[in-house]
Scaffold this motif. Structure first.
Motif, mmCIF file in Angstrom:
data_model
loop_
_atom_site.group_PDB
_atom_site.id
_atom_site.type_symbol
_atom_site.label_atom_id
_atom_site.label_comp_id
_atom_site.label_asym_id
_atom_site.label_seq_id
_atom_site.Cartn_x
_atom_site.Cartn_y
_atom_site.Cartn_z
ATOM 1 N N ALA A 12 16.650 -5.348 -7.950
ATOM 2 C CA ALA A 12 16.754 -4.330 -7.700
ATOM 3 C C ALA A 12 15.594 -3.699 -6.474
ATOM 4 N N LEU A 13 14.506 -4.454 -7.521
ATOM 5 C CA LEU A 13 12.848 -4.383 -6.674
ATOM 6 C C LEU A 13 13.275 -4.140 -5.072
ATOM 7 N N ALA A 14 14.050 -6.162 -4.632
ATOM 8 C CA ALA A 14 14.334 -6.411 -3.333
ATOM 9 C C ALA A 14 15.196 -5.417 -2.958
ATOM 10 N N ALA A 15 16.097 -4.581 -3.395
ATOM 11 C CA ALA A 15 16.948 -3.786 -2.668
ATOM 12 C C ALA A 15 16.035 -2.458 -2.309
ATOM 13 N N ASP A 16 15.213 -1.882 -3.322
ATOM 14 C CA ASP A 16 14.401 -0.818 -2.588
ATOM 15 C C ASP A 16 13.755 -1.114 -1.621
ATOM 16 N N LEU A 17 13.230 -1.981 -2.023
ATOM 17 C CA LEU A 17 12.054 -1.897 -0.397
ATOM 18 C C LEU A 17 12.380 -3.001 0.690
ATOM 19 N N ASP A 18 13.941 -3.654 0.796
ATOM 20 C CA ASP A 18 14.602 -3.255 1.898
ATOM 21 C C ASP A 18 15.161 -2.106 2.906
ATOM 22 N N ALA A 19 15.099 -1.047 1.788
ATOM 23 C CA ALA A 19 15.837 0.100 1.996
ATOM 24 C C ALA A 19 14.488 1.059 2.647
ATOM 25 N N LEU A 20 13.185 0.842 2.275
ATOM 26 C CA LEU A 20 12.534 1.922 2.532
ATOM 27 C C LEU A 20 11.861 2.022 4.000
ATOM 28 N N PRO A 21 12.346 2.708 4.679
ATOM 29 C CA PRO A 21 11.812 4.042 5.749
ATOM 30 C C PRO A 21 10.652 2.758 6.438
ATOM 31 N N ASP A 22 10.747 2.434 7.750
ATOM 32 C CA ASP A 22 9.366 1.860 8.272
ATOM 33 C C ASP A 22 8.536 3.349 8.537
ATOM 34 N N ALA A 23 8.092 4.328 8.530
ATOM 35 C CA ALA A 23 6.982 5.147 7.581
ATOM 36 C C ALA A 23 7.096 5.202 6.479
ATOM 37 N N ALA A 24 7.357 4.794 5.957
ATOM 38 C CA ALA A 24 6.974 4.642 4.473
ATOM 39 C C ALA A 24 6.381 3.375 3.731
ATOM 40 N N TRP A 25 6.102 2.670 4.733
ATOM 41 C CA TRP A 25 5.336 1.235 4.401
ATOM 42 C C TRP A 25 3.361 1.975 4.833
ATOM 43 N N ASP A 26 3.303 2.995 4.739
ATOM 44 C CA ASP A 26 1.812 3.580 4.893
ATOM 45 C C ASP A 26 1.640 4.483 3.777
ATOM 46 N N ALA A 27 2.800 5.016 3.314
ATOM 47 C CA ALA A 27 2.558 5.575 2.119
ATOM 48 C C ALA A 27 1.602 5.604 1.162
ATOM 49 N N LYS A 28 0.906 6.698 0.504
ATOM 50 C CA LYS A 28 -0.460 6.038 -0.597
ATOM 51 C C LYS A 28 0.005 5.666 -1.916
ATOM 52 N N VAL A 29 0.142 5.158 -2.681
ATOM 53 C CA VAL A 29 0.749 4.845 -4.132
ATOM 54 C C VAL A 29 -0.833 4.403 -5.174
ATOM 55 N N LEU A 30 -1.475 4.978 -6.286
ATOM 56 C CA LEU A 30 -1.679 4.335 -7.100
ATOM 57 C C LEU A 30 -1.386 3.589 -7.921
ATOM 58 N N THR A 31 -1.885 2.606 -8.524
ATOM 59 C CA THR A 31 -1.506 1.117 -9.075
ATOM 60 C C THR A 31 -1.907 1.751 -10.809
ATOM 61 N N ALA A 32 -1.438 0.236 -11.299
ATOM 62 C CA ALA A 32 -1.178 1.129 -12.883
ATOM 63 C C ALA A 32 -2.752 0.673 -13.390
ATOM 64 N N GLN A 33 -4.056 0.088 -12.514
ATOM 65 C CA GLN A 33 -5.196 0.227 -12.714
ATOM 66 C C GLN A 33 -5.992 1.795 -12.199
ATOM 67 N N GLY A 34 -5.156 2.341 -11.190
ATOM 68 C CA GLY A 34 -5.344 3.525 -10.566
ATOM 69 C C GLY A 34 -5.791 3.179 -9.359
ATOM 70 N N LEU A 35 -5.898 2.334 -8.881
ATOM 71 C CA LEU A 35 -6.191 2.491 -6.895
ATOM 72 C C LEU A 35 -5.718 2.586 -6.339
ATOM 73 N N THR A 36 -6.098 3.140 -5.256
ATOM 74 C CA THR A 36 -5.129 3.379 -4.449
ATOM 75 C C THR A 36 -4.821 2.583 -3.119
ATOM 76 N N ARG A 37 -3.162 2.180 -3.347
ATOM 77 C CA ARG A 37 -2.806 1.303 -2.287
ATOM 78 C C ARG A 37 -2.435 1.695 -1.533
ATOM 79 N N VAL A 38 -1.392 0.979 0.022
ATOM 80 C CA VAL A 38 -0.306 1.236 0.539
ATOM 81 C C VAL A 38 0.623 0.607 -0.287
ATOM 82 N N ALA A 39 2.057 1.653 0.736
ATOM 83 C CA ALA A 39 3.594 0.728 0.190
ATOM 84 C C ALA A 39 3.217 -0.945 0.688
#
Length: 231
Positions: A101-128
């Motif tokens: 399911a994770l692989a499928a979600d990543l495969d379907a991620l639009p190009d523009a979304a790869w630069d989106a900012k998210v937070l890890t479980a440790q509270g660190l900001t990362r890009v998708a």
């Protein structure tokens, strides 16, 4: 941009974990791993829960709606503990389905979304685009921890080099350990790790360095200085 290399490593690491897990009997699943206090059951449940958690970050990147990896650290531990008690077939099915399911979600991620900012479980900001790398470390290193066949020597050399870049940077930033100059005798690559005292040279094949610097058993380096945790 779409991180094709880390996605390829994720697929390979997942395949290795699933193949090793598939060969484990009910009795073997209860056996110990290379991680103190972790049974193989617990490790596989951890990996399955991690895939589900990373799917939350992919959702966040795709939709812009905040969705943390875990509701809380307590809920995370409870889910893993509960999953580790599943019948063998169900536990194996969980890690397989969550990984797919994770692989499928990543495969379907639009190009523009790869630069989106998210937070890890440790509270660190990362890009998708870093999400696959987060999973790479999990599946490859825990495939070794599972102690069911896979070793550091089986992993792609380019992944190991990237892993040591990551580990050396994290250890240097975190501090608290000895200063080390790690040199791979089979590739010529070196990594400087900031720390206490004069820098200690540590030379070994790439796979042995990866084991040592990630805190795993490295019998080929008995005289290397003891390191604190890197994560």
């Amino acid at each position: 941009m779409r991180p094709d290399q880390t996605l390829a490593w994720m697929a390979d690491g997942t395949a290795r974990v699933l193949a090793d897990a598939d060969g484990l009997s009910e009795e073997a699943l209860a056996g110990s791993t290379a991680l103190p206090g972790w049974s193989r059951r617990y490790l596989l449940a951890h990996l399955a829960a991690n895939a589900d958690a990373l799917r939350n970050l992919v959702y966040w990147a795709r939709t812009g709606e905040e969705r943390r990896m875990y509701e809380s650290s307590e809920q995370r531990e409870a889910d893993i503990a509960k999953g580790s008690e599943l019948p063998a077939a169900e536990l194996k099915a969980w890690i397989e389905s969550s990984s797919a399911a994770l692989a499928a979600d990543l495969d379907a991620l639009p190009d523009a979304a790869w630069d989106a900012k998210v937070l890890t479980a440790q509270g660190l900001t990362r890009v998708a685009s870093e999400i696959p790398w987060m999973r790479d470390r999990e599946v490859y290193i825990h495939a070794i921890d599972l102690a069911a066949g896979t070793t550091f020597a089986d992993l792609p050399a380019d992944f190991l080099a990237a892993l040591l870049d990551d580990v050396a940077g994290r250890r240097s930033a975190k501090g608290g350990g000895p200063a080390v100059l790690a040199a791979a005798t089979d590739t010529g690559d070196t990594w400087e790790i900031a720390g206490r005292g004069a820098r200690v040279p540590v030379s070994a094949p790439l796979a042995d360095l990866a084991a040592y610097l990630t805190g795993r058993p490295a019998p080929g380096l008995p005289a290397a200085p003891v390191l604190p945790p890197w994560l």
